[in-house]
Design a protein around this motif. Structure first.
Motif, PDB file in Angstrom:
ATOM      1  N   ILE A 114       0.877  -1.169   0.000  1.00  0.00           N
ATOM      2  CA  ILE A 114       0.000   0.000   0.000  1.00  0.00           C
ATOM      3  C   ILE A 114       0.915   1.219   0.000  1.00  0.00           C
ATOM      4  O   ILE A 114       1.652   1.450   0.963  1.00  0.00           O
ATOM      5  CB  ILE A 114      -0.931   0.025   1.231  1.00  0.00           C
ATOM      6  CG1 ILE A 114      -1.575  -1.352   1.480  1.00  0.00           C
ATOM      7  CG2 ILE A 114      -1.978   1.117   1.070  1.00  0.00           C
ATOM      8  CD1 ILE A 114      -2.434  -1.874   0.375  1.00  0.00           C
ATOM      9  N   ALA A 115       0.885   1.983  -1.082  1.00  0.00           N
ATOM     10  CA  ALA A 115       1.807   3.105  -1.229  1.00  0.00           C
ATOM     11  C   ALA A 115       1.342   4.324  -0.421  1.00  0.00           C
ATOM     12  O   ALA A 115       0.223   4.375   0.083  1.00  0.00           O
ATOM     13  CB  ALA A 115       1.968   3.450  -2.710  1.00  0.00           C
ATOM     14  N   ALA A 116       2.220   5.310  -0.329  1.00  0.00           N
ATOM     15  CA  ALA A 116       2.058   6.439   0.583  1.00  0.00           C
ATOM     16  C   ALA A 116       0.776   7.228   0.339  1.00  0.00           C
ATOM     17  O   ALA A 116       0.280   7.342  -0.787  1.00  0.00           O
ATOM     18  CB  ALA A 116       3.258   7.376   0.457  1.00  0.00           C
ATOM     19  N   ASN A 117       0.239   7.751   1.450  1.00  0.00           N
ATOM     20  CA  ASN A 117      -0.904   8.677   1.443  1.00  0.00           C
ATOM     21  C   ASN A 117      -2.206   8.057   0.938  1.00  0.00           C
ATOM     22  O   ASN A 117      -3.113   8.776   0.515  1.00  0.00           O
ATOM     23  CB  ASN A 117      -0.580   9.935   0.619  1.00  0.00           C
ATOM     24  CG  ASN A 117       0.619  10.665   1.157  1.00  0.00           C
ATOM     25  OD1 ASN A 117       0.686  10.987   2.333  1.00  0.00           O
ATOM     26  ND2 ASN A 117       1.607  10.894   0.299  1.00  0.00           N
ATOM     27  N   SER A 118      -2.308   6.743   1.014  1.00  0.00           N
ATOM     28  CA  SER A 118      -3.545   6.071   0.612  1.00  0.00           C
ATOM     29  C   SER A 118      -4.526   6.019   1.779  1.00  0.00           C
ATOM     30  O   SER A 118      -4.140   6.124   2.952  1.00  0.00           O
ATOM     31  CB  SER A 118      -3.251   4.655   0.127  1.00  0.00           C
ATOM     32  OG  SER A 118      -2.466   4.679  -1.038  1.00  0.00           O
ATOM     33  N   VAL A 119      -5.806   5.837   1.438  1.00  0.00           N
ATOM     34  CA  VAL A 119      -6.861   5.666   2.431  1.00  0.00           C
ATOM     35  C   VAL A 119      -7.587   4.364   2.115  1.00  0.00           C
ATOM     36  O   VAL A 119      -8.012   4.147   0.979  1.00  0.00           O
ATOM     37  CB  VAL A 119      -7.858   6.838   2.395  1.00  0.00           C
ATOM     38  CG1 VAL A 119      -9.015   6.589   3.347  1.00  0.00           C
ATOM     39  CG2 VAL A 119      -7.158   8.151   2.733  1.00  0.00           C
TER      40      VAL A 119
END
Length: 204
Positions: A149-154
């Motif tokens: 899960i890459a950065a800044n995901s929700v």
């Protein structure tokens, strides 16, 4: 009836126990709970690391498990107040993540930085009652093994992300992601799938 069931089924006792564990209007446990209760209730595997600047809002009435050689980096918030938080082995919870149960994260998962994964929602439909006084809704999140899960995901409540899938940076995942898929965007959509016959990732 067990002690746990007795507490849950008696509102007065439940309120008293809750106040003993958590200060009024807060989500984090009292210091005595962190020091004298949680280490004996929750399972932390061999070689697992929780960095010192992580906020562990972990309570004894729901599960918290951290697998062997898993790492929770600094500036994260981990909260099992409304549901279990189960994290597998060799999994990395990167800096600044917010993880709110109910959530199950598998083995060999990478969560990059500043991700929010929350199995909690607030009811809002009664316009005569402030939202914070309305019921809390929960729906479990599952992130299966080997995902990134890459950065800044929700990741929103109720979502399952299938094995060996990737969520691109900045995505908002509102629906399930099948195994061996790449999802991107807001709301996230599947942009690639692994083709086992071609042995390659194919654009959808």
């Amino acid at each position: 009836m067990s002690v746990k069931d007795t507490i849950k089924n008696n509102p007065k006792i439940k309120k008293l126990v809750h106040r003993m564990l958590i200060p009024k209007d807060e989500a984090r446990p009292r210091e005595w709970v962190k020091l004298l209760v949680n280490p004996f209730i929750h399972r932390v595997g061999k070689g697992a690391i929780v960095r010192s600047r992580t906020r562990m809002d972990v309570l004894p009435f729901n599960k918290f498990e951290l697998g062997s050689k898993a790492v929770i980096e600094d500036f994260c918030t981990i909260n099992n107040g409304v549901g279990d938080v189960l994290i597998g082995s060799n999994t990395l919870i990167g800096m600044g993540n917010v993880i709110i149960g109910p959530i199950t994260i598998g083995n060999n998962v990478i969560l990059a930085q500043n991700i929010v994964a929350s199995g909690l929602n607030h009811e809002y439909r009664d316009i005569d009652t402030p939202i914070h006084q309305q019921p809390i809704l929960t729906a479990p999140i599952t992130i299966e093994d080997d995902c990134w899960i890459a950065a800044n995901s929700v990741i929103t409540a109720g979502v399952t992300i299938g094995k060996h899938s990737v969520v691109a940076a900045g995505s908002v995942v509102t629906k399930d992601v099948p195994p061996y898929s790449v999802a991107a965007g807001n709301p996230a959509k599947i942009i690639k799938r692994y083709d086992f016959e071609q042995k390659d990732w194919v654009r959808v």
